[in-house]
Design an enzyme around this catalytic site. Structure first.
Site, mmCIF file in Angstrom:
data_model
loop_
_atom_site.group_PDB
_atom_site.id
_atom_site.type_symbol
_atom_site.label_atom_id
_atom_site.label_comp_id
_atom_site.label_asym_id
_atom_site.label_seq_id
_atom_site.Cartn_x
_atom_site.Cartn_y
_atom_site.Cartn_z
ATOM 1 N N TYR A 27 0.641 -1.223 -0.065
ATOM 2 C CA TYR A 27 -0.247 0.035 -0.131
ATOM 3 C C TYR A 27 0.654 1.065 -0.129
ATOM 4 O O TYR A 27 0.913 2.250 -0.956
ATOM 5 C CB TYR A 27 -0.569 0.019 1.633
ATOM 6 C CG TYR A 27 -1.738 1.297 1.180
ATOM 7 C CD1 TYR A 27 -2.415 0.945 0.543
ATOM 8 C CD2 TYR A 27 -2.004 2.192 1.984
ATOM 9 C CE1 TYR A 27 -3.995 2.270 0.759
ATOM 10 C CE2 TYR A 27 -2.155 3.397 2.048
ATOM 11 C CZ TYR A 27 -3.895 3.682 1.834
ATOM 12 O OH TYR A 27 -4.493 4.431 2.086
ATOM 13 N N LYS A 46 1.211 4.152 -2.478
ATOM 14 C CA LYS A 46 0.993 5.781 -2.301
ATOM 15 C C LYS A 46 2.132 6.770 -3.258
ATOM 16 O O LYS A 46 1.533 8.009 -3.554
ATOM 17 C CB LYS A 46 -0.016 6.141 -1.184
ATOM 18 C CG LYS A 46 -1.121 5.595 -1.382
ATOM 19 C CD LYS A 46 -2.215 5.193 -1.804
ATOM 20 C CE LYS A 46 -3.089 5.257 -1.885
ATOM 21 N NZ LYS A 46 -4.296 5.661 -2.339
HETATM 22 N N1 LIG Z 1 -9.736 5.456 4.587
HETATM 23 C C1 LIG Z 1 -8.754 6.008 5.168
HETATM 24 O O1 LIG Z 1 -8.135 6.926 6.218
HETATM 25 C C2 LIG Z 1 -7.432 6.759 3.997
HETATM 26 C C3 LIG Z 1 -6.869 7.664 3.784
HETATM 27 C C4 LIG Z 1 -5.631 8.062 2.914
HETATM 28 C C5 LIG Z 1 -6.063 7.242 1.662
HETATM 29 N N2 LIG Z 1 -7.218 7.044 1.895
HETATM 30 C C6 LIG Z 1 -7.838 6.428 0.443
HETATM 31 O O2 LIG Z 1 -8.670 7.370 0.159
HETATM 32 C C7 LIG Z 1 -8.870 5.840 -1.201
HETATM 33 C C8 LIG Z 1 -10.986 5.622 -0.063
HETATM 34 O O3 LIG Z 1 -10.249 4.937 0.926
HETATM 35 P P1 LIG Z 1 -11.395 4.632 1.285
HETATM 36 O O4 LIG Z 1 -10.915 4.951 3.371
HETATM 37 O O5 LIG Z 1 -12.994 5.505 1.854
HETATM 38 O O6 LIG Z 1 -11.765 2.804 1.049
HETATM 39 P P2 LIG Z 1 -12.992 1.750 0.966
HETATM 40 O O7 LIG Z 1 -13.757 1.580 1.752
HETATM 41 O O8 LIG Z 1 -12.131 0.395 0.946
HETATM 42 O O9 LIG Z 1 -13.261 1.934 -0.096
HETATM 43 C C9 LIG Z 1 -12.512 1.664 -1.752
HETATM 44 C C10 LIG Z 1 -13.197 1.603 -2.721
HETATM 45 O O10 LIG Z 1 -12.455 1.317 -3.100
HETATM 46 C C11 LIG Z 1 -13.026 0.487 -4.941
HETATM 47 N N3 LIG Z 1 -12.232 0.129 -5.494
HETATM 48 C C12 LIG Z 1 -11.489 -0.705 -5.282
HETATM 49 N N4 LIG Z 1 -10.579 -1.620 -6.056
HETATM 50 C C13 LIG Z 1 -11.472 -0.941 -7.289
HETATM 51 C C14 LIG Z 1 -11.766 -1.745 -8.406
HETATM 52 N N5 LIG Z 1 -10.233 -2.426 -9.389
HETATM 53 N N6 LIG Z 1 -12.157 -0.930 -9.569
HETATM 54 C C15 LIG Z 1 -13.358 0.137 -8.759
HETATM 55 N N7 LIG Z 1 -13.471 0.442 -7.680
HETATM 56 C C16 LIG Z 1 -12.608 -0.253 -6.862
HETATM 57 C C17 LIG Z 1 -14.237 -0.032 -3.821
HETATM 58 O O11 LIG Z 1 -15.259 -0.989 -3.997
HETATM 59 P P3 LIG Z 1 -15.708 -1.972 -3.822
HETATM 60 O O12 LIG Z 1 -16.758 -1.625 -2.641
HETATM 61 O O13 LIG Z 1 -16.262 -2.815 -4.663
HETATM 62 O O14 LIG Z 1 -14.615 -2.918 -2.574
HETATM 63 C C18 LIG Z 1 -14.844 0.888 -2.687
HETATM 64 O O15 LIG Z 1 -15.395 1.730 -3.728
HETATM 65 C C19 LIG Z 1 -8.201 5.068 -1.187
HETATM 66 O O16 LIG Z 1 -7.284 5.127 -2.478
HETATM 67 C C20 LIG Z 1 -7.539 4.487 0.508
HETATM 68 O O17 LIG Z 1 -5.929 4.693 -0.272
HETATM 69 C C21 LIG Z 1 -8.168 6.274 2.758
#
Ligand SMILES: NC(=O)c1ccc[n+]([C@@H]2O[C@H](COP(=O)([O-])OP(=O)(O)OC[C@H]3O[C@@H](n4cnc5c(N)ncnc54)[C@H](OP(=O)(O)O)[C@@H]3O)[C@@H](O)[C@H]2O)c1
Length: 186
Positions: free
Chosen positions: A167, A171
């Site tokens: 991961y 990033k």
């Molecule tokens: N949460 C945090 O604290 C945090 C912090 C920093 C950065 N981020 C970044 O923010 C973004 C969203 O994070 P999140 O926490 O909201 O994650 P999440 O709840 O796991 O949601 C991830 C989303 O990405 C989708 N996805 C995964 N693989 C895919 C693909 N091949 N094609 C299209 N969609 C796909 C998932 O779809 P499915 O439902 O079908 O699996 C889901 O809708 C990510 O890039 C993550 O790295 C998150």
């Protein structure tokens, strides 16, 4: 084709999590939001939730690891809207939390790069001609502090003890992609 006045946003991986909330907040600003989802039914369900709040959103099938899915989505956006004002490259996976580098499965590393790096790059490149047609195009690549080499190596950082090479490497790579495009598109 819809009138060109209203801004159009595409958020990838928007059926849940941050992507869903980003979509809601963009739509609240009178922007038409396309909820990208690899699973059509999950995308439709997410869109219905926001439509029930009176927001202008539509779901669009988009698997960022599938080049034909990306091409089809870009073609649909071109046909219906003729442009794209905002791309939020949000879709991402974190499969190796807590895994030491020596235990990391190469397939997990590849899979994470497919989604977080190659997927984001491919969506950006495929939609760029549409973003260029916007008066004020915006591209947001969802990175993470976990992609910071400074934090990874700083014993005083909150993130120093975290493990997740796949991961974190994706990033860091995404940060470079963002930096490179920001210079070209400045
Ligand atoms: N949460 C945090 O604290 C945090 C912090 C920093 C950065 N981020 C970044 O923010 C973004 C969203 O994070 P999140 O926490 O909201 O994650 P999440 O709840 O796991 O949601 C991830 C989303 O990405 C989708 N996805 C995964 N693989 C895919 C693909 N091949 N094609 C299209 N969609 C796909 C998932 O779809 P499915 O439902 O079908 O699996 C889901 O809708 C990510 O890039 C993550 O790295 C998150």
């Amino acid at each position: 084709m819809q009138s060109n006045d209203k801004k159009i946003a595409l958020v990838t991986g928007a059926n849940k999590g941050l992507g869903f909330e980003i979509s809601r907040q963009l739509a609240k600003q009178e922007i038409t939001v396309l909820i990208g989802a690899r699973d059509e039914s999950k995308g439709a369900e997410a869109a219905e939730k926001l439509q029930a709040q009176g927001l202008d959103v539509q779901s669009i099938k988009l698997d960022v690891t599938d080049i034909s899915s990306i091409a089809t989505a870009a073609k649909n956006i071109e046909e219906h809207f003729g442009k794209l004002d905002i791309l939020v490259n949000n879709a991402g996976i974190f499969l190796d939390s807590g895994t030491n580098p020596s235990d990391l499965d190469l397939n997990i590393l590849k899979q994470t790069f497919e989604t977080n790096v190659f997927g984001a790059f491919a969506v950006l490149q495929a939609t760029l001609p549409l973003i260029r047609k916007s008066n004020a195009g915006r591209i947001v690549n969802m990175s993470s502090t976990l992609g910071s080499l400074t934090d990874t190596l700083d014993p005083n950082s909150h993130y120093f003890g975290l493990r997740g090479l796949a991961y974190q490497a994706t990033k860091a790579a995404l940060n470079e992609i963002t930096a490179q495009f920001s210079k070209e598109l400045a």
